[in-house]
Design a protein around this motif. Structure first.
Motif, PDB file in Angstrom:
ATOM      1  N   ALA A 141      43.186  40.595  35.115  1.00  4.08           N
ATOM      2  CA  ALA A 141      41.952  39.982  35.625  1.00  4.08           C
ATOM      3  C   ALA A 141      42.182  38.518  35.969  1.00  4.08           C
ATOM      4  O   ALA A 141      43.221  37.936  35.647  1.00  4.08           O
ATOM      5  N   TRP A 142      41.177  37.914  36.606  1.00  6.26           N
ATOM      6  CA  TRP A 142      41.149  36.466  36.739  1.00  6.26           C
ATOM      7  C   TRP A 142      40.728  35.887  35.390  1.00  6.26           C
ATOM      8  O   TRP A 142      39.891  36.463  34.689  1.00  6.26           O
ATOM      9  N   GLY A 143      41.281  34.749  35.026  1.00  6.17           N
ATOM     10  CA  GLY A 143      40.894  34.078  33.793  1.00  6.17           C
ATOM     11  C   GLY A 143      40.396  32.677  34.091  1.00  6.17           C
ATOM     12  O   GLY A 143      41.157  31.848  34.606  1.00  6.17           O
ATOM     13  N   VAL A 144      39.118  32.396  33.801  1.00  6.96           N
ATOM     14  CA  VAL A 144      38.519  31.104  34.106  1.00  6.96           C
ATOM     15  C   VAL A 144      38.200  30.378  32.803  1.00  6.96           C
ATOM     16  O   VAL A 144      37.386  30.841  31.997  1.00  6.96           O
ATOM     17  N   PHE A 145      38.847  29.253  32.616  1.00  9.70           N
ATOM     18  CA  PHE A 145      38.692  28.460  31.403  1.00  9.70           C
ATOM     19  C   PHE A 145      37.625  27.396  31.618  1.00  9.70           C
ATOM     20  O   PHE A 145      37.713  26.585  32.546  1.00  9.70           O
ATOM     21  N   ARG A 162      39.222  42.979  45.816  1.00 11.86           N
ATOM     22  CA  ARG A 162      37.961  42.244  45.842  1.00 11.86           C
ATOM     23  C   ARG A 162      37.347  42.170  44.451  1.00 11.86           C
ATOM     24  O   ARG A 162      37.319  43.139  43.708  1.00 11.86           O
ATOM     25  N   LEU A 163      36.834  41.012  44.122  1.00 15.04           N
ATOM     26  CA  LEU A 163      36.200  40.787  42.830  1.00 15.04           C
ATOM     27  C   LEU A 163      34.823  41.447  42.792  1.00 15.04           C
ATOM     28  O   LEU A 163      33.993  41.218  43.663  1.00 15.04           O
ATOM     29  N   THR A 164      34.593  42.305  41.785  1.00 15.04           N
ATOM     30  CA  THR A 164      33.310  42.988  41.667  1.00 15.04           C
ATOM     31  C   THR A 164      32.633  42.788  40.308  1.00 15.04           C
ATOM     32  O   THR A 164      31.435  43.015  40.191  1.00 15.04           O
ATOM     33  N   THR A 165      33.399  42.387  39.286  1.00 12.10           N
ATOM     34  CA  THR A 165      32.888  42.362  37.917  1.00 12.10           C
ATOM     35  C   THR A 165      33.234  41.033  37.252  1.00 12.10           C
ATOM     36  O   THR A 165      34.364  40.558  37.390  1.00 12.10           O
ATOM     37  N   ILE A 166      32.264  40.458  36.544  1.00 12.37           N
ATOM     38  CA  ILE A 166      32.494  39.174  35.860  1.00 12.37           C
ATOM     39  C   ILE A 166      32.147  39.318  34.386  1.00 12.37           C
ATOM     40  O   ILE A 166      31.034  39.718  34.038  1.00 12.37           O
ATOM     41  N   GLY A 170      37.992  48.169  37.085  1.00 12.22           N
ATOM     42  CA  GLY A 170      39.305  47.837  36.554  1.00 12.22           C
ATOM     43  C   GLY A 170      39.512  46.334  36.479  1.00 12.22           C
ATOM     44  O   GLY A 170      38.818  45.546  37.133  1.00 12.22           O
ATOM     45  N   ALA A 171      40.476  45.944  35.663  1.00  8.55           N
ATOM     46  CA  ALA A 171      40.712  44.518  35.409  1.00  8.55           C
ATOM     47  C   ALA A 171      41.146  43.763  36.653  1.00  8.55           C
ATOM     48  O   ALA A 171      40.836  42.574  36.805  1.00  8.55           O
ATOM     49  N   ASP A 172      41.835  44.406  37.571  1.00 10.58           N
ATOM     50  CA  ASP A 172      42.330  43.679  38.743  1.00 10.58           C
ATOM     51  C   ASP A 172      41.208  43.251  39.679  1.00 10.58           C
ATOM     52  O   ASP A 172      41.404  42.397  40.543  1.00 10.58           O
ATOM     53  N   ARG A 173      40.002  43.823  39.478  1.00 10.48           N
ATOM     54  CA  ARG A 173      38.848  43.424  40.290  1.00 10.48           C
ATOM     55  C   ARG A 173      37.800  42.710  39.438  1.00 10.48           C
ATOM     56  O   ARG A 173      36.620  42.682  39.762  1.00 10.48           O
ATOM     57  N   ALA A 174      38.270  42.137  38.334  1.00 11.83           N
ATOM     58  CA  ALA A 174      37.363  41.492  37.384  1.00 11.83           C
ATOM     59  C   ALA A 174      37.802  40.062  37.075  1.00 11.83           C
ATOM     60  O   ALA A 174      38.940  39.671  37.323  1.00 11.83           O
ATOM     61  N   MET A 175      36.861  39.325  36.512  1.00 13.04           N
ATOM     62  CA  MET A 175      37.093  37.945  36.076  1.00 13.04           C
ATOM     63  C   MET A 175      36.524  37.798  34.678  1.00 13.04           C
ATOM     64  O   MET A 175      35.471  38.351  34.356  1.00 13.04           O
ATOM     65  N   MET A 176      37.217  37.019  33.828  1.00 10.60           N
ATOM     66  CA  MET A 176      36.697  36.685  32.503  1.00 10.60           C
ATOM     67  C   MET A 176      36.508  35.183  32.428  1.00 10.60           C
ATOM     68  O   MET A 176      37.414  34.418  32.769  1.00 10.60           O
ATOM     69  N   ALA A 197      36.100  36.220  46.001  1.00  2.71           N
ATOM     70  CA  ALA A 197      35.594  37.541  46.372  1.00  2.71           C
ATOM     71  C   ALA A 197      35.723  37.829  47.864  1.00  2.71           C
ATOM     72  O   ALA A 197      35.398  38.939  48.310  1.00  2.71           O
ATOM     73  N   ARG A 198      36.163  36.857  48.609  1.00  5.61           N
ATOM     74  CA  ARG A 198      36.273  37.074  50.069  1.00  5.61           C
ATOM     75  C   ARG A 198      37.309  38.134  50.393  1.00  5.61           C
ATOM     76  O   ARG A 198      38.345  38.212  49.771  1.00  5.61           O
TER      77      ARG A 198
END
Length: 234
Positions: A191-195, A4-8, A168-174, A233-234
């Motif tokens: 992490a997730w990477g959003v351009f 689950r995504l917790t950190t952006i 941790g990075a696996d629950r994060a997005m940049m 994040a679902r």
């Protein structure tokens, strides 16, 4: 199972507020000052070479840019650059350091919306004092749980930042406008990477997109980010 995504994480320059446009305007001024010594294309190429050469010495930011302009002026004039030209270069750089912040579309409302439900980390390159000034002027500072002003961005940068300030990075997005600095190393960290592209991104920050990567996303601007975050994040 997807964590689950917790950190952006957010980049700052040209993601939350305008930056490169001020560099372009200063380069125009620089070209005018030295038009008697070099044509625009030659001057731009020499300046870019100096900036690349000096990144390891001065890092990213306006102060390094000023020094690279002065170095380039000395080179193209073969050491004969007039003192008033050096003065004008310094003045141009100082004006950049005083320039008011111009937030990009949707930046304020998107950061405010996400701040209530996720840990937000500002991860930006550049001069410490200048980046702190811009964050303070932006009005967004209180919405971030942590701020990391770094000399460069790599896989280790994101692994460390998301371990210190998240789960941790696996629950994060940049989220950022640089494929080279914001997206690819964040993906390498897990992490997730959003351009979020910006039309004036500096050539040094260009890189090929990670086509086919399961955690890569691209948005036209920051507006759709909350919906994407909710989906992931679902």
């Amino acid at each position: 199972m997807v964590s689950r995504l917790t950190t952006i994480g957010f980049d700052a320059d040209d993601t939350l507020w305008q930056n490169e446009s001020f560099y372009r305007l200063t380069q125009e001024r620089f070209a005018g000052l030295l038009r008697d010594y070099a044509d625009r294309d030659t001057l731009e190429a020499r300046l870019l070479a100096a900036e690349r050469r000096n990144l390891g010495h001065y890092g990213f930011g306006i102060k390094g840019f000023m020094l690279s302009m002065i170095e380039t002026a000395i080179e193209v004039t073969e050491g004969r650059v007039p003192a008033p030209v050096i003065g004008e270069i310094l003045s141009a750089g100082q004006e950049m350091l005083r320039h008011p912040i111009e937030l990009l579309p949707h930046a304020a409302e998107v950061v405010a919306e996400l701040a209530g439900s996720y840990r937000l980390v500002l991860i930006t390159k550049g001069d410490l004092l200048d980046q702190e000034r811009k964050l303070a002027q932006s009005g967004l500072g209180d919405l971030f749980d942590a701020v990391e002003i770094v000399s460069d961005k790599s896989r280790a940068t994101y692994e460390g930042a998301f371990a210190r300030h998240g789960d941790g990075a696996d629950r994060a997005m940049m989220v950022g406008n640089s494929m080279k600095s914001d997206v690819r190393p964040a993906l390498e960290a897990g992490a997730w990477g959003v351009f979020v592209p910006h039309g004036l991104t500096w050539v040094v920050e260009h890189a090929a997109p990670p086509d086919g990567h399961a955690r890569f996303r691209e948005l036209p601007d920051l507006g759709p980010l909350p919906a994407l975050v909710a989906e992931l994040a679902r």
